[in-house]
Design an enzyme around this catalytic site. Structure first.
Site, PDB file in Angstrom:
ATOM      1  N   ASP A   1      15.786   5.874  -6.466  1.00 25.07           N
ATOM      2  CA  ASP A   1      16.431   6.555  -7.592  1.00 25.07           C
ATOM      3  C   ASP A   1      16.255   8.063  -7.392  1.00 25.07           C
ATOM      4  O   ASP A   1      15.776   8.512  -6.335  1.00 25.07           O
ATOM      5  CB  ASP A   1      15.893   6.041  -8.943  1.00 25.07           C
TER       6      ASP A   1
ATOM      7  N   CYS B   1      10.891   5.425  -6.025  1.00 25.19           N
ATOM      8  CA  CYS B   1      11.252   6.024  -7.309  1.00 25.19           C
ATOM      9  C   CYS B   1      10.239   7.118  -7.582  1.00 25.19           C
ATOM     10  O   CYS B   1       9.536   7.540  -6.661  1.00 25.19           O
ATOM     11  CB  CYS B   1      11.345   4.977  -8.420  1.00 25.19           C
TER      12      CYS B   1
ATOM     13  N   THR C   1       7.384   7.157  -9.233  1.00 24.34           N
ATOM     14  CA  THR C   1       6.007   6.695  -9.019  1.00 24.34           C
ATOM     15  C   THR C   1       5.901   5.560  -8.011  1.00 24.34           C
ATOM     16  O   THR C   1       4.791   5.221  -7.581  1.00 24.34           O
ATOM     17  CB  THR C   1       5.438   6.155 -10.342  1.00 24.34           C
TER      18      THR C   1
ATOM     19  N   HIS D   1      -2.898  -8.065   4.503  1.00 24.24           N
ATOM     20  CA  HIS D   1      -3.335  -9.136   3.603  1.00 24.24           C
ATOM     21  C   HIS D   1      -2.209  -9.767   2.791  1.00 24.24           C
ATOM     22  O   HIS D   1      -2.270 -10.944   2.470  1.00 24.24           O
ATOM     23  CB  HIS D   1      -4.399  -8.606   2.622  1.00 24.24           C
TER      24      HIS D   1
ATOM     25  N   HIS E   1      -5.206 -15.629   4.307  1.00 25.57           N
ATOM     26  CA  HIS E   1      -4.212 -14.981   3.439  1.00 25.57           C
ATOM     27  C   HIS E   1      -2.954 -15.824   3.260  1.00 25.57           C
ATOM     28  O   HIS E   1      -2.221 -15.642   2.292  1.00 25.57           O
ATOM     29  CB  HIS E   1      -3.866 -13.594   3.981  1.00 25.57           C
TER      30      HIS E   1
END
Ligand code: RB5
Length: 149
Positions: free
Chosen positions: A8, A65, A67, A98, A133
């Site tokens: 964005d 974006c 954050t 992981h 995992h």
């Protein structure tokens, strides 16, 4: 390898950096936008990238974006997506090692350009550890199968 990118207006600052790293690695880039700094809604771009990954049109995705949070939340609503918000080299490495993250998410207002480039390279270079995992990822898939249509 083919990688989809989407962002964005808050993440677009990192897009050229990400594209540059991918191209230097000989990776084909599919750019789902956005293409300028006008305000847009990050779920629209999360969905495009997440669908491309989920449907096998590309191998992996990178989303951006402000954050890295909102766009990863949206991407993780698509079945089969393991989008990881990363902030540093350690998280970029561990989400591959992981979590077998098939989408890397970063924040253009959080991570600087140089660090972002190194994070992309780290994520690309780091293999999934497998082993113990695998069972944990199977449990994530079981949650999807329980709640996704
Ligand atoms: C847009 O202003 C901002 O909310 C968005 O880029 C992102 O940070 C959301 O999580």
């Amino acid at each position: 390898m083919k990688i989809a990118i989407g962002c964005d207006h808050g993440g677009i600052v990192l897009k050229p950096v990400v594209e540059d790293v991918l191209k230097k690695n000989g990776i084909e880039v599919v750019d789902y936008g956005c293409y300028d700094e006008n305000s847009v809604d990050y779920p629209d771009y999360a969905l495009k990238v997440a669908e491309a990954v989920s449907q096998g049109q590309v191998d992996k995705g990178i989303i951006l974006c402000g954050t890295g949070i909102g766009i990863s939340i949206a991407a993780n609503k698509v079945k089969g997506i393991r989008a990881a918000v990363c902030h540093d080299l350690f998280t970029a490495e561990m989400c591959a090692r992981h979590n077998n993250a098939n989408i890397l998410s970063m924040g253009g207002r959080v991570v600087g350009k140089e660090l972002a480039a190194k994070m992309v390279q780290t994520w690309l270079d780091t293999p999934f550890d497998g082993g113990r995992h695998c069972g944990r990822i199977d449990k994530i898939t079981a949650i999807e199968n329980k709640y996704f249509k």
